[in-house]
Motif scaffolding. Structure first.
Motif, short mmCIF file in Angstrom:
data_model
loop_
_atom_site.label_atom_id
_atom_site.label_comp_id
_atom_site.label_asym_id
_atom_site.label_seq_id
_atom_site.Cartn_x
_atom_site.Cartn_y
_atom_site.Cartn_z
N THR A 1 0.84 -1.21 0.00
CA THR A 1 0.00 0.00 0.00
C THR A 1 0.87 1.25 0.00
OG1 THR A 1 -1.79 -1.16 1.12
CG2 THR A 1 -1.81 1.24 1.26
N ASP A 2 1.96 1.23 0.76
CA ASP A 2 2.90 2.35 0.79
C ASP A 2 3.48 2.61 -0.60
OD1 ASP A 2 4.69 4.34 2.12
OD2 ASP A 2 6.22 2.90 1.47
N LEU A 3 3.88 1.56 -1.31
CA LEU A 3 4.44 1.73 -2.65
C LEU A 3 3.44 2.39 -3.59
CD1 LEU A 3 6.24 -1.70 -3.25
CD2 LEU A 3 7.26 0.47 -2.49
N LEU A 4 2.16 2.01 -3.46
CA LEU A 4 1.13 2.57 -4.34
C LEU A 4 0.87 4.05 -4.05
CD1 LEU A 4 -1.48 -0.33 -4.47
CD2 LEU A 4 0.29 0.25 -6.13
N GLY A 5 1.19 4.50 -2.84
CA GLY A 5 0.92 5.88 -2.47
C GLY A 5 2.08 6.82 -2.64
N ARG A 6 3.24 6.31 -2.98
CA ARG A 6 4.43 7.16 -3.13
C ARG A 6 4.38 7.94 -4.45
NH1 ARG A 6 9.51 3.15 -1.83
NH2 ARG A 6 8.91 2.64 0.30
N PRO A 7 4.87 9.19 -4.42
CA PRO A 7 5.02 9.90 -5.69
C PRO A 7 6.16 9.25 -6.49
CG PRO A 7 5.88 11.21 -3.87
CD PRO A 7 5.26 9.99 -3.26
N ASP A 8 6.09 9.37 -7.81
CA ASP A 8 7.12 8.79 -8.68
C ASP A 8 7.32 7.31 -8.43
OD1 ASP A 8 7.58 11.19 -10.01
OD2 ASP A 8 9.08 11.83 -8.55
N SER A 9 6.23 6.59 -8.21
CA SER A 9 6.27 5.17 -7.92
C SER A 9 5.08 4.51 -8.60
CB SER A 9 6.19 4.96 -6.39
OG SER A 9 6.06 3.60 -6.06
N VAL A 30 8.38 0.04 -9.78
CA VAL A 30 9.35 0.93 -10.41
C VAL A 30 9.20 2.29 -9.74
CG1 VAL A 30 10.20 1.90 -12.58
CG2 VAL A 30 9.03 -0.31 -12.59
N GLU A 31 10.35 2.85 -9.33
CA GLU A 31 10.32 4.13 -8.63
C GLU A 31 11.43 5.04 -9.14
OE1 GLU A 31 9.85 5.67 -4.08
OE2 GLU A 31 10.84 3.76 -4.38
N ARG A 32 11.09 6.28 -9.45
CA ARG A 32 12.11 7.23 -9.90
C ARG A 32 12.93 7.67 -8.71
NH1 ARG A 32 10.71 12.60 -13.19
NH2 ARG A 32 9.33 12.83 -11.41
N ARG A 33 14.24 7.61 -8.89
CA ARG A 33 15.20 8.05 -7.88
C ARG A 33 16.25 8.88 -8.60
NH1 ARG A 33 15.97 2.61 -4.12
NH2 ARG A 33 13.78 2.47 -3.48
N GLY A 34 15.96 10.15 -8.77
CA GLY A 34 16.86 11.03 -9.49
C GLY A 34 16.87 10.70 -10.96
N THR A 35 18.07 10.45 -11.51
CA THR A 35 18.19 10.16 -12.94
C THR A 35 18.06 8.67 -13.24
OG1 THR A 35 20.60 9.99 -12.77
CG2 THR A 35 19.67 12.16 -13.33
N ALA A 36 17.77 7.87 -12.23
CA ALA A 36 17.61 6.43 -12.41
C ALA A 36 16.25 6.00 -11.88
CB ALA A 36 18.72 5.68 -11.67
N ALA A 37 15.86 4.81 -12.26
CA ALA A 37 14.65 4.20 -11.72
C ALA A 37 15.07 2.95 -10.96
CB ALA A 37 13.68 3.82 -12.83
N TYR A 38 14.41 2.72 -9.82
CA TYR A 38 14.67 1.52 -9.03
C TYR A 38 13.64 0.48 -9.42
CZ TYR A 38 15.42 -1.71 -5.24
OH TYR A 38 15.69 -2.83 -4.54
N GLU A 84 7.98 7.64 -19.02
CA GLU A 84 7.31 8.46 -18.01
C GLU A 84 8.25 9.43 -17.30
OE1 GLU A 84 3.95 8.60 -17.38
OE2 GLU A 84 3.79 7.28 -19.12
N TRP A 85 9.49 9.00 -17.07
CA TRP A 85 10.38 9.81 -16.26
C TRP A 85 11.64 10.25 -16.99
CZ3 TRP A 85 9.62 5.28 -12.51
CH2 TRP A 85 8.40 5.42 -11.83
N GLY A 86 11.92 9.71 -18.15
CA GLY A 86 13.11 10.09 -18.89
C GLY A 86 14.41 9.73 -18.20
N VAL A 87 14.38 8.70 -17.38
CA VAL A 87 15.59 8.31 -16.65
C VAL A 87 16.59 7.63 -17.58
CG1 VAL A 87 14.41 8.14 -14.43
CG2 VAL A 87 14.60 6.12 -15.88
#
Length: 188
Positions: free
Chosen positions: A64-72, A90-98, A128-131
Motif C-alpha cells: 500500500t505504501d508503494l502505491l501511495g508514493r510519488p514517482d512510484s 518501479v520508482e524514480r530516484r533522481g536520474t535512475a529508476a529503481y 514516463e520519467w526520462g531516466v
C-alpha cells in the motif's frame, strides 16, 4: 476464498495485459509476491528464496505504501481470469529508476513473461520519467537470479547494501552472510 487460495493454476494470456496496480489489488499482490519467493509454493518456480529466508517477503502495509508514493508505480500483468500473475515496482530516484518487487507466479515461470515485465518496466521508466538507468538490489547469494539479470544487460556495480537483520518485515534469515548486490543498466 482468499487471494492465497487460487481455484486453479494461473495461465499466461497469449498477449500479456499490463496495467498499473490499484489499492484493491493489494491482497492479491502480496499473495503473488509471497508465492514467488517464500514457502513451499515458491519451490515450484526458480525464484524461490526459501533456502535463504523464512517468514514474509512483504505485507499489505508495504505494498500500500508503494502505491501511495510519488514517482512510484506497481505494474501488474493479469492472467486469463484477471488476477495478477506478475508484477514489479518501479520508482524514480533522481536520474535512475529503481526496479523491485519483481514477481512472476511460479506456475508460469520459465515461459518468458519475466522478460516482458522487465522490458515493460524499462519502457515505463524511460517514457514516463526520462531516466537514463535502471537500478536494483538482489541478494548476493542469488547467483542464478543475478545471472538472469546480467543476460538482460544489468551489471554488478561493486556496491552492496546490508540485509536488514532483525527486521522480520523482510523475512527471517536462515544464514548470517546475506547482503544485497547492486545492479544497474543504462537505458538507451
Amino acid at each position: 476464498m482468499t487471494a492465497a487460495e487460487p481455484t486453479s493454476a494461473p495461465t499466461t494470456p497469449a498477449e500479456p495485459v499490463f496495467r498499473t496496480a490499484r489499492l484493491r489489488d493489494v491482497p492479491d499482490l502480496v499473495a503473488l509476491v509471497e508465492s514467488a519467493y517464500r514457502g513451499e509454493s515458491s519451490r515450484a518456480g526458480w525464484t524461490t528464496e526459501a533456502d535463504l529466508l523464512e517468514g514474509q517477503r512483504t505485507d499489505e502495509a508495504a505494498v500500500t505504501d508503494l502505491l501511495g508514493r510519488p514517482d512510484s508505480v506497481v505494474l501488474v500483468v493479469e492472467g486469463e481470469d484477471g488476477a495478477p500473475i506478475a508484477c514489479c515496482h518501479v520508482e524514480r530516484r533522481g536520474t535512475a529508476a529503481y526496479f523491485g518487487m519483481f514477481s512472476v507466479s511460479p506456475a508460469v515461470q520459465g515461459g518468458g513473461l519475466g522478460r516482458q515485465v522487465l522490458a515493460r518496466a524499462e519502457e515505463w521508466a524511460r517514457a514516463e520519467w526520462g531516466v537514463s538507468a535502471m537500478e536494483m538490489t538482489v541478494i548476493e547469494q542469488r547467483a542464478d537470479l543475478i545471472a538472469w539479470y546480467e543476460r538482460r544487460g544489468f551489471v554488478r556495480t561493486g556496491e552492496f547494501e546490508p540485509f536488514p537483520y532483525g527486521d522480520e518485515r523482510f523475512g527471517v534469515p536462515l544464514r548470517a552472510d546475506l547482503r544485497f548486490a547492486k545492479l544497474a543498466k543504462p537505458l538507451a
